[in-house]
Design an enzyme around this catalytic site. Structure first.
Site, mmCIF file in Angstrom:
data_model
loop_
_atom_site.group_PDB
_atom_site.id
_atom_site.type_symbol
_atom_site.label_atom_id
_atom_site.label_comp_id
_atom_site.label_asym_id
_atom_site.label_seq_id
_atom_site.Cartn_x
_atom_site.Cartn_y
_atom_site.Cartn_z
ATOM 1 N N TYR A 76 -11.867 -7.501 12.936
ATOM 2 C CA TYR A 76 -12.380 -8.728 12.215
ATOM 3 C C TYR A 76 -12.195 -9.954 13.073
ATOM 4 O O TYR A 76 -11.286 -9.840 13.828
ATOM 5 C CB TYR A 76 -11.585 -8.898 11.132
ATOM 6 N N ASP A 131 -10.087 -11.168 21.306
ATOM 7 C CA ASP A 131 -9.896 -11.920 20.122
ATOM 8 C C ASP A 131 -8.141 -11.716 19.877
ATOM 9 O O ASP A 131 -7.890 -10.837 19.339
ATOM 10 C CB ASP A 131 -10.759 -11.695 18.930
ATOM 11 N N LYS A 185 -3.740 -18.704 14.408
ATOM 12 C CA LYS A 185 -2.678 -18.462 13.841
ATOM 13 C C LYS A 185 -1.270 -19.235 14.349
ATOM 14 O O LYS A 185 -1.154 -20.539 14.143
ATOM 15 C CB LYS A 185 -2.675 -17.115 13.676
HETATM 16 N N1 PMP Z 1 -9.839 -13.058 14.388
HETATM 17 C C1 PMP Z 1 -8.923 -12.148 14.012
HETATM 18 C C2 PMP Z 1 -8.267 -11.300 14.997
HETATM 19 C C3 PMP Z 1 -8.198 -12.549 12.691
HETATM 20 O O1 PMP Z 1 -7.111 -11.795 12.193
HETATM 21 C C4 PMP Z 1 -8.872 -13.490 11.999
HETATM 22 C C5 PMP Z 1 -8.238 -13.931 10.585
HETATM 23 N N2 PMP Z 1 -7.390 -13.040 10.207
HETATM 24 C C6 PMP Z 1 -9.714 -14.439 12.695
HETATM 25 C C7 PMP Z 1 -10.309 -14.023 13.765
HETATM 26 C C8 PMP Z 1 -10.270 -15.323 11.705
HETATM 27 O O2 PMP Z 1 -9.483 -16.417 11.664
HETATM 28 P P1 PMP Z 1 -9.459 -17.868 10.416
HETATM 29 O O3 PMP Z 1 -9.066 -17.059 9.198
HETATM 30 O O4 PMP Z 1 -8.420 -18.620 10.875
HETATM 31 O O5 PMP Z 1 -10.842 -18.163 10.407
#
Ligand code: PMP
Length: 428
Positions: free
Chosen positions: A144, A239, A267
């Site tokens: 994701y 990511d 995060k």
């Molecule tokens: N990339 C990863 C690996 C994530 O786990 C998440 C959210 N859990 C995101 C991107 C998106 O981040 P956000 O919810 O702050 O938009």
């Protein structure tokens, strides 16, 4: 009666917020019942609106590596808030946090601050497409990367939990710009590159997957992606929104010693406030406006409060001993959970990397989305309910990571394992 307050709030919420929540997985659809509303948190604990105390392994889905309301973060925020909350003009804190990121992540020469992981990844992909003048991206099934249109294809996390890994409203034309292949399958990446010669601008991956539950990269996988990206002239995008600052202060790229071209952080970076970042080689990042032609902007980007919380968090993380403690506590949790399942004869696979962990209710190894999906979701739901009744707050989905924080002490781990010892036999 005690339970009623959260239930009543949820009923009110559902009248005015879609599904009653501001992010889908919070709604507890995968585990049944309705979500507890949270009133406050301290350390590794939260208290619900009714006053029920829970040991928290969600940690706001990753940011709270120091636990809730860490005194250093709170104090930095109080200092910052008195000076004003936002200016829409540069501040010294932004420079300091950008310098810190560049120092901790040698693959990053320059970095741009944004407000969410979604924004970071969406922007990094735009940079990769501009740098290569190629439209396509390869992503891995079950990873994701936020909810930007091009990345909501076979995505993990909430979409997977709710059985909608492909979103309505994403035009076919945009979905076609993303090629998905199984995680941990270099052959599939090579084949996708070979069948789209000169068209793939980015290979994007969670270097340790966290959004189909925790799945570690197979030996040589990340190195293999690096090699394929180089051979085919694509940019490798890590990511690290979950893994950055979590699997070590230098993230997965330091742990596995593979350097991506672009890195996304989020995060933990904001210490519990909305802050994320994307960065990489100067040659790529110099394409970003106003230096270059890739447009990306944000009213609250580099927000002073978020930067202050992030800087305080980085400072604590840099003081040493943190990651060793996380590793030790998470390992003890892993062993305890595995033993509890074994003694109860409940087949589980516990995947753990550092302080990220998932208990999959399956007997075969979980190495990609297909194997994760073999887990018994009904059994997970009953496990979740049983643990919750015993005061353990777990992510309400089989396909999410548990986040251990430095605020989880020996006693908290023991309490958690004991809860699992009690619950596991009821799952047969
Ligand atoms: N990339 C990863 C690996 C994530 O786990 C998440 C959210 N859990 C995101 C991107 C998106 O981040 P956000 O919810 O702050 O938009």
């Amino acid at each position: 009666m005690v339970q009623d307050l959260s239930k009543r709030l949820f009923e009110r919420a559902q009248r005015v917020i879609p599904g009653g929540v501001n992010s889908p997985v919070r709604a507890y659809r995968a585990v049944g019942g309705s979500p507890p509303f949270v009133a406050r948190g301290q350390g590794c604990r939260i208290w619900t609106a009714e006053g029920k105390e829970l040991i928290d392994y969600v940690g706001s889905w990753g940011p709270l590596i120091l636990g809730h309301a860490h005194p250093r973060v709170v104090s930095a925020l109080l200092d910052a808030v008195r000076r004003g909350t936002t200016f829409g003009a540069p501040t010294e804190g932004e420079v300091r946090i950008a310098e810190a990121i560049c120092a901790l992540y040698p693959s990053v020469d320059k970095v741009r601050l944004v407000s969410s992981g979604t924004e970071a990844v969406m922007s990094a992909l735009r940079v990769a497409r501009a740098a290569t003048a190629r439209p396509l991206a390869i992503k891995m099934e079950g990873c994701y990367h936020g909810h930007a249109d091009q990345l909501l294809v076979r995505a993990g996390s909430g979409g997977l939990t709710l059985g909608v890994p492909d979103s309505a409203g994403v035009p076919e034309e945009i979905a076609r710009l993303t090629i998905t292949v199984p995680y941990n399958d270099l052959g599939a990446v090579a084949a996708a590159l070979a069948s789209n010669p000169g068209s793939v601008g980015a290979i994007i991956v969670e270097p340790v997957a966290g959004n189909m539950g925790v799945v570690a990269p197979a030996q040589g996988y990340l190195e293999g992606l690096r090699k394929l990206a180089d051979e085919h002239g694509a940019l490798l995008v890590f990511d690290e929104v979950i893994t950055g600052l979590r699997l070590g202060i230098g993230g997965a790229q330091d742990r596995y010693r593979v350097r991506p071209d672009l890195t996304c952080l989020g995060k933990i970076l904001g210490g519990g406030l909305p802050l994320a970042a994307y960065g990489g080689r100067a040659s790529a990042m110099n394409l970003v406006a106003p230096e270059g032609p890739v447009y990306q902007a944000g009213t609250l980007s580099g927000n002073p409060l978020a930067v202050a919380a992030g800087l305080a968090t980085l400072q604590v993380l840099g003081e040493g001993g943190i990651y060793e403690r996380l590793e030790a506590h998470a390992a003890r949790l892993e062993e305890g959970l595995r033993a509890a399942a074994r003694d109860a004869r409940v087949p589980v696979v516990v995947n753990r990397v550092g302080s990220l962990l998932t208990v999959f209710f399956t007997s075969s190894p979980v190495v990609d989305l297909a194997s994760a999906l073999r887990s018994d979701r009904d059994r997970f739901a009953r496990f979740h309910q049983g643990m919750m009744r015993r005061g353990i707050y777990l992510p309400p989905s089989q396909f999410e990571a548990w986040f251990v924080s430095v605020a989880h002490g020996d006693e908290d781990i023991r309490t958690t394992v004991q809860a699992a010892v009690d619950v596991m036999p009821q799952l047969l």
